[in-house]
Design a protein around this motif. Structure first.
Motif, PDB file in Angstrom:
ATOM      1  N   ARG A   1       0.843  -1.368  -0.019  1.00 43.14           N
ATOM      2  CA  ARG A   1      -0.089   0.036  -0.063  1.00 43.14           C
ATOM      3  C   ARG A   1       0.812   1.291   0.148  1.00 43.14           C
ATOM      4  N   PHE A   2       0.697   2.049  -1.051  1.00 38.46           N
ATOM      5  CA  PHE A   2       1.250   3.582  -1.010  1.00 38.46           C
ATOM      6  C   PHE A   2       0.454   4.242  -0.085  1.00 38.46           C
ATOM      7  N   ASN A   3       0.925   5.034   0.773  1.00 32.25           N
ATOM      8  CA  ASN A   3       0.338   6.176   1.680  1.00 32.25           C
ATOM      9  C   ASN A   3       0.575   7.385   1.244  1.00 32.25           C
ATOM     10  N   GLU A   4      -0.486   8.174   1.689  1.00 29.36           N
ATOM     11  CA  GLU A   4      -0.432   9.666   1.320  1.00 29.36           C
ATOM     12  C   GLU A   4       0.819  10.503   1.865  1.00 29.36           C
ATOM     13  N   ASP A   5       1.412   9.972   3.006  1.00 33.14           N
ATOM     14  CA  ASP A   5       2.673  10.720   3.266  1.00 33.14           C
ATOM     15  C   ASP A   5       4.021  10.187   2.584  1.00 33.14           C
ATOM     16  N   GLY A   6       3.968   9.488   1.753  1.00 34.22           N
ATOM     17  CA  GLY A   6       5.030   8.946   0.891  1.00 34.22           C
ATOM     18  C   GLY A   6       5.500   7.607   1.160  1.00 34.22           C
ATOM     19  N   THR A   7       5.183   6.997   2.388  1.00 35.78           N
ATOM     20  CA  THR A   7       5.653   5.889   2.741  1.00 35.78           C
ATOM     21  C   THR A   7       5.031   4.681   2.114  1.00 35.78           C
ATOM     22  N   ILE A   8       5.548   3.200   2.084  1.00 37.03           N
ATOM     23  CA  ILE A   8       5.025   2.446   1.581  1.00 37.03           C
ATOM     24  C   ILE A   8       4.980   1.520   2.794  1.00 37.03           C
ATOM     25  N   ASP A   9       3.906   0.475   2.708  1.00 39.72           N
ATOM     26  CA  ASP A   9       3.914  -0.843   3.645  1.00 39.72           C
ATOM     27  C   ASP A   9       3.904  -1.839   2.648  1.00 39.72           C
ATOM     28  N   VAL A  10       4.664  -2.854   3.002  1.00 36.98           N
ATOM     29  CA  VAL A  10       4.473  -4.092   2.678  1.00 36.98           C
ATOM     30  C   VAL A  10       4.407  -5.232   3.489  1.00 36.98           C
ATOM     31  N   TRP A  11       3.681  -6.103   3.097  1.00 38.22           N
ATOM     32  CA  TRP A  11       3.305  -7.508   4.068  1.00 38.22           C
ATOM     33  C   TRP A  11       3.737  -8.744   3.140  1.00 38.22           C
ATOM     34  N   GLY A  12       4.360  -9.326   3.797  1.00 39.37           N
ATOM     35  CA  GLY A  12       4.660 -10.660   3.274  1.00 39.37           C
ATOM     36  C   GLY A  12       5.582 -11.504   4.124  1.00 39.37           C
ATOM     37  N   GLY A  13       5.999 -12.694   3.221  1.00 46.44           N
ATOM     38  CA  GLY A  13       7.111 -13.594   3.814  1.00 46.44           C
ATOM     39  C   GLY A  13       8.580 -12.983   3.677  1.00 46.44           C
ATOM     40  N   HIS A  14       8.757 -12.122   4.196  1.00 49.75           N
ATOM     41  CA  HIS A  14      10.280 -11.369   4.051  1.00 49.75           C
ATOM     42  C   HIS A  14      11.337 -12.287   4.341  1.00 49.75           C
TER      43      HIS A  14
ATOM     44  N   VAL B   1       9.968   2.875   3.456  1.00 53.04           N
ATOM     45  CA  VAL B   1       9.506   1.426   3.231  1.00 53.04           C
ATOM     46  C   VAL B   1       9.293   0.695   4.636  1.00 53.04           C
ATOM     47  N   LYS B   2       7.918   0.255   5.056  1.00 55.85           N
ATOM     48  CA  LYS B   2       7.730  -0.357   6.370  1.00 55.85           C
ATOM     49  C   LYS B   2       7.538  -1.880   6.189  1.00 55.85           C
ATOM     50  N   LEU B   3       8.314  -2.874   6.428  1.00 56.87           N
ATOM     51  CA  LEU B   3       8.067  -4.229   6.103  1.00 56.87           C
ATOM     52  C   LEU B   3       7.132  -4.701   7.105  1.00 56.87           C
ATOM     53  N   HIS B   4       6.220  -5.627   6.824  1.00 58.49           N
ATOM     54  CA  HIS B   4       5.384  -6.307   8.054  1.00 58.49           C
ATOM     55  C   HIS B   4       5.666  -7.709   7.655  1.00 58.49           C
ATOM     56  N   VAL B   5       6.583  -8.231   8.765  1.00 57.90           N
ATOM     57  CA  VAL B   5       6.750  -9.651   8.488  1.00 57.90           C
ATOM     58  C   VAL B   5       5.888 -10.803   8.792  1.00 57.90           C
ATOM     59  N   MET B   6       5.262 -11.447   7.839  1.00 57.68           N
ATOM     60  CA  MET B   6       4.084 -12.248   8.200  1.00 57.68           C
ATOM     61  C   MET B   6       4.662 -13.655   8.048  1.00 57.68           C
ATOM     62  N   LYS B   7       4.050 -14.432   9.177  1.00 61.75           N
ATOM     63  CA  LYS B   7       4.329 -15.942   8.965  1.00 61.75           C
ATOM     64  C   LYS B   7       3.741 -16.374   7.890  1.00 61.75           C
TER      65      LYS B   7
ATOM     66  N   PRO C   1      -2.096   5.972  -3.817  1.00 59.60           N
ATOM     67  CA  PRO C   1      -2.153   6.319  -2.538  1.00 59.60           C
ATOM     68  C   PRO C   1      -3.610   5.618  -1.947  1.00 59.60           C
ATOM     69  N   GLY C   2      -3.339   4.947  -0.770  1.00 62.46           N
ATOM     70  CA  GLY C   2      -4.515   4.581  -0.108  1.00 62.46           C
ATOM     71  C   GLY C   2      -5.559   3.344  -0.649  1.00 62.46           C
ATOM     72  N   LYS C   3      -4.626   2.716  -1.485  1.00 58.43           N
ATOM     73  CA  LYS C   3      -5.294   1.605  -2.316  1.00 58.43           C
ATOM     74  C   LYS C   3      -4.616   0.289  -2.268  1.00 58.43           C
ATOM     75  N   PRO C   4      -4.723  -0.527  -1.131  1.00 57.60           N
ATOM     76  CA  PRO C   4      -3.875  -1.609  -0.645  1.00 57.60           C
ATOM     77  C   PRO C   4      -4.237  -2.812  -2.004  1.00 57.60           C
ATOM     78  N   VAL C   5      -3.421  -3.500  -2.041  1.00 54.21           N
ATOM     79  CA  VAL C   5      -3.479  -4.874  -2.935  1.00 54.21           C
ATOM     80  C   VAL C   5      -2.802  -5.890  -2.645  1.00 54.21           C
ATOM     81  N   ARG C   6      -3.134  -7.118  -2.611  1.00 55.49           N
ATOM     82  CA  ARG C   6      -2.596  -8.348  -2.332  1.00 55.49           C
ATOM     83  C   ARG C   6      -2.455  -8.884  -3.687  1.00 55.49           C
ATOM     84  N   VAL C   7      -1.392  -9.320  -3.942  1.00 54.55           N
ATOM     85  CA  VAL C   7      -0.856 -10.151  -5.134  1.00 54.55           C
ATOM     86  C   VAL C   7      -0.863 -11.562  -4.811  1.00 54.55           C
ATOM     87  N   GLN C   8      -1.707 -12.422  -5.229  1.00 58.42           N
ATOM     88  CA  GLN C   8      -1.993 -13.561  -4.854  1.00 58.42           C
ATOM     89  C   GLN C   8      -1.687 -14.647  -6.078  1.00 58.42           C
ATOM     90  N   TRP C   9      -0.617 -15.483  -5.934  1.00 60.43           N
ATOM     91  CA  TRP C   9      -0.364 -16.247  -6.969  1.00 60.43           C
ATOM     92  C   TRP C   9      -1.497 -17.680  -6.913  1.00 60.43           C
TER      93      TRP C   9
END
Length: 732
Positions: free
Chosen positions: A362-375, A396-402, A430-438
């Motif tokens: 997700r791109f945010n209005e403040d210019g940051t990016i949130d990324v969720w996944g198996g990092h 870039v803020k990484l959200h480390v998911m199990k 901005p403000g439009k999160p998306v999950r890429v799912q294979w």
């Protein structure tokens, strides 16, 4: 590093902050000040104010929770449990208080120490090696600060205070749980040095009855993975990838897809076409309506059979580079009393993790990016996400998911899933999160396979049946070539291609290992136990064949060459003893043995099979002995050995990934067939008691199972199977 979250009304450090320095800050804690915990901020801090290494590892909240920030990624192998055990041994908390969360964004804190600390990452069975000292120290420091806070508040000597099961107490009757002391503990100095418990006082490390703290959430479904993410406005994207590796989008027409209700957008990414829908089903329907033309000028068009033919031609010649060269193998082979030769072929293999690949951004209005996944490689993914997003890594803020499995697949040098997710999110805005799912088909056909290999091996025996020479020429693709790890290739040798062969422990006076690296566009990657997946099979089945040629028992033959490798010998003896090696078996039952070291862990396995003829056989029993240094979680070690044995068994019995004119043939679990539950044998695991530092167990159970089964089949048939999968070879 330690972090105590303060009670309401006080300044509250968040997960993106840490305490450093020596200047007093009113309202927080004497002796500390706050800075943002981004890599840029950490690098900008003066050297004398760099973060104490305890600070970001253990967090104690006023709600009486113990949050452990793991530098290692959890993909089912139990790293979170192991790290929590290290902390809890010294902290003396209550397991009911514990949660472990993935940490990222600061190499100085979370760099993998087994890799020199230069980058954060999980792999090579290094989680416990990297965590062994720093997380115990973090637990001990947290305990010390809790005790200091209680001593000050109660006006009693710290030496009279006890800590047990999450409670701090004094003989006077005063007691408090960790949460009640969190604010006061935040005011205590972080100790410069802490004394760790001696081994005879351990109650958690090595405890046989200690079970995983996170099992219940996996059973009852409360454990969340990236596929379970929910947030306002979250869209789902499915990918259209090139059917041939190396092909590129020439043109595409999204009109029909965009006309479908629920399709948000159709976006070209650096890796293919992302079809974005309000949900997965809609996105899949839209995907089938997109018309794509591919430019295949640079694509790989060979099939796997053609690739293998070319490998075999290369095997007839000399190696391009030499990885090990002891003595003079050529001369010793010329003078040998008996020479044995063999040609081995290994197919491509898929990781086939149970959770298909995914990531969200997700791109945010403040210019940051949130990324969720198996990092699995956070530093690299953060950098690449910043490049794709047109910003800097600190944004870039990484959200480390199990995740539901990886086996190496989520440690990708070009961050494939992250690229797709961030590129798609950037296009959406901005403000439009998306999950890429294979889909499973994306996953199976998306590349990153265990490379295909050919080995041309030859050995000589003297008149007394001793090995005088061994020569192995390995042909296959480089995993590290063209990646950020390419610097590890020295003198033409990718260490992942030859590991398990160059460190052969047997006393062979003349030993030569050569490598020829091939140029194929099929994307390859480390696969659980990496090079040892093929080298162990070659070396251990060939050793059995040489033992037969020398009329010697396979176990005795190996032991005769292990005088300088006592840990190898110990696991071999233990496995043989527990399996009843040499004792009679019922008719139709046969044993095989294999020994291998990978990632500094030593494993021997003895299998028993029932052979009925042709390709009709079952693997009934596996006896495994493992030396992984100090056993942190014995129950988890056994589980990982069992899992590795099942994983490796499916691969050697029946798994292969093939291509026809550059297109992958397999699509799902019906055509690519990991081990079925009814094929899983009875497994016994015996752990060698050790005082050595702990090593890993996520991978080392895999390499010996293949050759052990191959050797049992050799005992049954008199033939060495040199072309896995075994069932296919026996059926031919």
């Amino acid at each position: 590093m330690l972090q105590f979250r303060l009670k309401q009304g006080a300044v509250q450090p968040t997960r993106r902050q840490f305490l450093i320095g020596t200047a007093a800050t009113a309202g927080l804690a004497v002796g500390y000040r706050l800075i943002a915990a981004s890599p840029a901020a950490a690098q900008a801090a003066p050297a004398e104010a760099q973060a104490n290494p305890f600070q970001a590892y253990v967090e104690i909240t006023p709600e009486n929770r113990i949050l452990i920030h793991s530098s290692q990624f959890e993909m089912g192998q139990g790293s979170y449990f192991g790290i929590a055990t290290l902390v809890m041994e010294e902290l003396e908390g209550d397991w009911a208080q514990v949660d472990v969360i993935g940490a990222a964004g600061n190499t100085g804190l979370y760099g993998n120490l087994a890799w020199g600390g230069a980058m954060q990452g999980t792999g090579g069975s290094t989680s416990m090696t990297s965590s062994w000292e720093r997380y115990r120290k973090a637990g001990a420091a947290a305990r010390s600060m809790l005790v200091a806070a209680a001593a000050k508040e109660w006006n009693v000597p710290a030496g009279e205070i006890e800590v047990a099961s999450g409670v701090v107490s004094h003989a006077s009757g005063k007691r408090a749980n960790f949460g009640e002391l969190a604010t006061a503990a935040a005011e205590m100095p972080i100790p410069n040095d802490v004394e760790l418990k001696p081994r005879d006082r351990w109650t958690q490390i090595g405890a046989e009855n200690l079970k995983r703290y996170d099992s219940r959430s996996k059973v009852d479904g409360t454990q969340t993975y990236t596929i379970d993410l929910k947030m306002d406005g979250l869209a789902t994207a499915v990918m259209i990838h090139p059917p041939k590796f190396g092909a590129e989008v020439a043109s595409f027409d999204p009109a029909k897809a965009k006309a479908l209700d629920g399709i948000v957008d159709v976006i070209q990414t650096p890796r293919g076409i992302a079809v974005v829908g309000t949900n997965m089903w809609t996105a899949l329907k839209g995907r089938d309506l997109v018309e794509v033309k591919w430019d295949e000028a640079k694509a790989e068009k060979r099939g796997s059979a053609q690739i293998m033919t070319e490998y075999n031609k290369l095997a007839d010649g000399p190696g391009a580079a030499t990885a090990r060269n002891d003595g003079d193998a050529a001369s010793a082979l010329t003078g040998a009393a008996k020479v044995v030769e063999g040609r081995y072929e290994f197919p491509y293999l898929a990781h086939a993790s149970i959770e298909p690949l995914n990531a969200a951004a997700r791109f945010n209005e403040d210019g940051t990016i949130d990324v969720w996944g198996g990092h699995q490689m956070p530093d690299l993914y953060q950098m690449i996400a910043a490049q794709i997003g047109g910003t800097t890594p600190d944004k870039v803020k990484l959200h480390v998911m199990k995740t539901g499995g990886s086996f190496g697949r989520r440690a990708v040098a070009d961050a494939d899933l992250i690229v797709e997710a961030v590129a798609t999110a950037r296009a959406l805005g901005p403000g439009k999160p998306v999950r890429v799912q294979w889909t499973r088909e994306n996953d199976m056909r998306g590349g990153r396979y265990r490379p295909a290999y050919v080995h041309a091996v030859k050995a000589g025996l003297d008149k007394d049946g001793k090995i005088v020479a061994l020569h192995d020429h390995i042909i296959g693709q480089s995993i590290m070539g063209g990646s950020p790890m390419a610097a590890m290739i020295k003198d033409g040798i990718d260490p992942t291609s030859v590991e398990g062969a160059v460190n052969l422990p047997y006393a062979i006076p003349n030993l030569k290992v050569e490598l020829t690296t091939t140029d194929v566009k099929v994307p390859v990657l480390w696969w659980r136990s990496v090079g040892s997946t093929h080298t162990a099979y070659v070396m251990e089945t060939f050793i059995d064949e040489l033992a037969a040629a020398a009329n010697r028992d396979p176990v005795e033959f190996r032991l005769s060459m292990l005088d300088e490798h006592p840990r190898h010998a110990a696991v071999l003896k233990l496995a043989a003893e527990k399996a009843g090696w040499g004792t009679p078996l019922p008719e139709g039952r046969f044993r095989g043995v294999a020994l291998h070291e990978s990632f500094s862990t030593y494993v021997a396995e003895v299998v028993e099979i029932t052979f009925k003829g042709g390709s009709d056989f079952t693997v009934d029993r596996v006896v495994c002995a493992v030396d992984c240094g100090i056993a942190i979680n014995p129950d988890q070690i056994r589980a990982q050995m069992e899992g590795g044995i099942g994983f490796g068994l499916g691969a050697i019995l029946q798994e292969e990934l093939t291509l026809t004119e550059g297109v992958v043939d397999q699509e799902n679990y019906d055509t690519y067939t990991p081990l079925r539950i009814n094929q899983m044998p009875s497994v016994e695991v015996h752990i060698v008691a050790s005082d050595e530092p702990p090593t890993g167990v996520g991978e080392p159970g895999v390499p010996p199972i293949g050759p052990a089964v191959g050797n049992a089949l050799r005992a049954a048939t008199g033939k060495t199977i040199r072309k896995p999968p075994l069932i296919k070879s026996l059926s031919a």
